[in-house]
Design a protein around this motif. Sequence first.
Motif, PDB file in Angstrom:
ATOM      1  N   ALA A   1       7.012   2.754   4.512  1.00  0.00           N
ATOM      2  CA  ALA A   1       6.761   2.736   3.237  1.00  0.00           C
ATOM      3  C   ALA A   1       5.453   1.470   3.288  1.00  0.00           C
ATOM      4  O   ALA A   1       5.332   0.630   3.976  1.00  0.00           O
ATOM      5  N   VAL A   2       4.717   1.689   2.376  1.00  0.00           N
ATOM      6  CA  VAL A   2       3.389   0.759   2.314  1.00  0.00           C
ATOM      7  C   VAL A   2       3.522   0.486   0.760  1.00  0.00           C
ATOM      8  O   VAL A   2       3.818   1.469  -0.302  1.00  0.00           O
ATOM      9  N   THR A   3       3.193  -0.651   0.460  1.00  0.00           N
ATOM     10  CA  THR A   3       2.951  -1.252  -0.515  1.00  0.00           C
ATOM     11  C   THR A   3       1.476  -1.711  -0.838  1.00  0.00           C
ATOM     12  O   THR A   3       0.961  -2.405  -0.102  1.00  0.00           O
ATOM     13  N   ALA A   4       0.761  -1.277  -2.039  1.00  0.00           N
ATOM     14  CA  ALA A   4      -0.550  -1.820  -2.170  1.00  0.00           C
ATOM     15  C   ALA A   4      -0.550  -2.529  -3.717  1.00  0.00           C
ATOM     16  O   ALA A   4      -0.044  -2.127  -4.443  1.00  0.00           O
ATOM     17  N   THR A   5      -1.692  -3.271  -3.778  1.00  0.00           N
ATOM     18  CA  THR A   5      -1.749  -3.910  -5.101  1.00  0.00           C
ATOM     19  C   THR A   5      -3.027  -3.305  -5.661  1.00  0.00           C
ATOM     20  O   THR A   5      -4.161  -3.216  -5.006  1.00  0.00           O
ATOM     21  N   LEU A   6      -3.243  -2.832  -7.074  1.00  0.00           N
ATOM     22  CA  LEU A   6      -4.311  -2.482  -7.737  1.00  0.00           C
ATOM     23  C   LEU A   6      -5.066  -3.473  -8.398  1.00  0.00           C
ATOM     24  O   LEU A   6      -4.176  -4.543  -8.924  1.00  0.00           O
ATOM     25  N   ASN A   7      -6.077  -3.724  -8.660  1.00  0.00           N
ATOM     26  CA  ASN A   7      -6.602  -4.630  -9.578  1.00  0.00           C
ATOM     27  C   ASN A   7      -7.876  -4.160 -10.502  1.00  0.00           C
ATOM     28  O   ASN A   7      -7.849  -2.761 -10.624  1.00  0.00           O
TER      29      ASN A   7
ATOM     30  N   VAL B   1       2.995   9.238  -3.034  1.00  0.00           N
ATOM     31  CA  VAL B   1       3.478   8.036  -3.878  1.00  0.00           C
ATOM     32  C   VAL B   1       5.003   8.019  -4.239  1.00  0.00           C
ATOM     33  O   VAL B   1       5.312   9.253  -4.466  1.00  0.00           O
ATOM     34  N   THR B   2       5.553   6.978  -4.166  1.00  0.00           N
ATOM     35  CA  THR B   2       6.983   6.852  -4.431  1.00  0.00           C
ATOM     36  C   THR B   2       7.291   6.142  -5.784  1.00  0.00           C
ATOM     37  O   THR B   2       8.256   6.529  -6.429  1.00  0.00           O
ATOM     38  N   GLN B   3       6.406   5.166  -6.085  1.00  0.00           N
ATOM     39  CA  GLN B   3       6.586   4.503  -7.533  1.00  0.00           C
ATOM     40  C   GLN B   3       5.172   3.808  -7.887  1.00  0.00           C
ATOM     41  O   GLN B   3       4.672   3.235  -6.608  1.00  0.00           O
ATOM     42  N   PHE B   4       5.059   3.642  -9.029  1.00  0.00           N
ATOM     43  CA  PHE B   4       3.886   2.900  -9.441  1.00  0.00           C
ATOM     44  C   PHE B   4       4.595   1.923 -10.713  1.00  0.00           C
ATOM     45  O   PHE B   4       4.820   2.923 -11.525  1.00  0.00           O
ATOM     46  N   HIS B   5       4.254   0.510 -10.521  1.00  0.00           N
ATOM     47  CA  HIS B   5       4.761   0.023 -11.738  1.00  0.00           C
ATOM     48  C   HIS B   5       3.644  -1.484 -11.904  1.00  0.00           C
ATOM     49  O   HIS B   5       3.664  -2.148 -10.811  1.00  0.00           O
ATOM     50  N   GLY B   6       3.187  -1.504 -13.047  1.00  0.00           N
ATOM     51  CA  GLY B   6       2.130  -2.508 -13.354  1.00  0.00           C
ATOM     52  C   GLY B   6       1.185  -2.416 -12.257  1.00  0.00           C
ATOM     53  O   GLY B   6       0.465  -1.412 -12.381  1.00  0.00           O
ATOM     54  N   ASP B   7       0.645  -3.394 -11.438  1.00  0.00           N
ATOM     55  CA  ASP B   7      -0.412  -3.256 -10.470  1.00  0.00           C
ATOM     56  C   ASP B   7       0.277  -2.930  -9.237  1.00  0.00           C
ATOM     57  O   ASP B   7      -0.529  -2.905  -8.154  1.00  0.00           O
ATOM     58  N   GLN B   8       1.439  -2.535  -8.725  1.00  0.00           N
ATOM     59  CA  GLN B   8       1.892  -2.333  -7.680  1.00  0.00           C
ATOM     60  C   GLN B   8       2.337  -0.973  -7.371  1.00  0.00           C
ATOM     61  O   GLN B   8       3.001  -0.261  -8.100  1.00  0.00           O
TER      62      GLN B   8
ATOM     63  N   LYS C   1       1.448   9.224  -9.868  1.00  0.00           N
ATOM     64  CA  LYS C   1       3.155   9.387 -10.225  1.00  0.00           C
ATOM     65  C   LYS C   1       3.601   9.877  -8.977  1.00  0.00           C
ATOM     66  O   LYS C   1       3.180  10.057  -7.892  1.00  0.00           O
ATOM     67  N   PRO C   2       5.012   9.740  -8.966  1.00  0.00           N
ATOM     68  CA  PRO C   2       5.877   9.834  -7.658  1.00  0.00           C
ATOM     69  C   PRO C   2       5.444  11.313  -7.097  1.00  0.00           C
ATOM     70  O   PRO C   2       5.557  12.244  -8.173  1.00  0.00           O
ATOM     71  N   GLY C   3       5.314  11.514  -6.013  1.00  0.00           N
ATOM     72  CA  GLY C   3       4.994  12.781  -5.469  1.00  0.00           C
ATOM     73  C   GLY C   3       3.612  13.211  -5.216  1.00  0.00           C
ATOM     74  O   GLY C   3       3.112  14.154  -4.720  1.00  0.00           O
ATOM     75  N   ALA C   4       2.841  12.218  -5.893  1.00  0.00           N
ATOM     76  CA  ALA C   4       1.304  12.395  -5.878  1.00  0.00           C
ATOM     77  C   ALA C   4       0.876  12.356  -4.471  1.00  0.00           C
ATOM     78  O   ALA C   4       0.969  11.077  -4.073  1.00  0.00           O
TER      79      ALA C   4
END
Length: 207
Positions: A55-61, A38-45, A174-177
């Motif tokens: 680099a990969v971007t994923a959406t959570l719901n 993980v590099t970043q997690f904000h909102g659902d992104q 979290k970043p680094g996970a």
Amino acid sequence: MARSTLLSAMLLGMLTTCAPAVMAADAPAKSMAVRGTVTQFHGDQLQFTDRKGAAVTATLNDKTTISAVAQGKISDIKPNSFIGTAAAPQPDGTLKALEVHVFDPSLRGSGEGFRPWQGSDGKVGTMTNGTVGTLVNANGRTMTVKYQNGEKKVVVPDDVPVVTLSPGDRSLLKPGAHIILFPAPGSAEPVVAARIVAGVNGTVPPM
């Protein structure tokens, strides 16, 4: 069914049949599981870097489920434990464990069965999820793992990674996970996460 499609389906099935997130173990999946950091997690992104450095971007719901992986020990494997093990078939018909994950009691029954599995090293072996029956503690562990319509004999060397798997939440991202992300069937770009397995305190999911 093509080999890649079969492996994708089984990968998704192993970790997405957990209650309360119930998804059929044989549900078709379009994408393989993705492993990364993980590099970043904000909102659902969720943003993370996969093992190739992309680099990969994923959406959570609201259907995305998260499991926590923590370091375990070989003594966590006990009779009647519900476990999963990625393993390599041996000439004598037994399986040699490459890792063992011990499920929290609330996740008993998750992905129960025996299936092909592509491990973190990219090699194809097997995954067995079931209940530990007999357990012999000598030179590691030798155990029977029972599932719906069968059982397997699994040899667990002393140096095999053992982890515990329990229900988690978004605070683990979290970043680094270190994570394994299972895309939802049919999701495109950005990927929609059906399930995420996240390491706790630096744990790298070994499965």
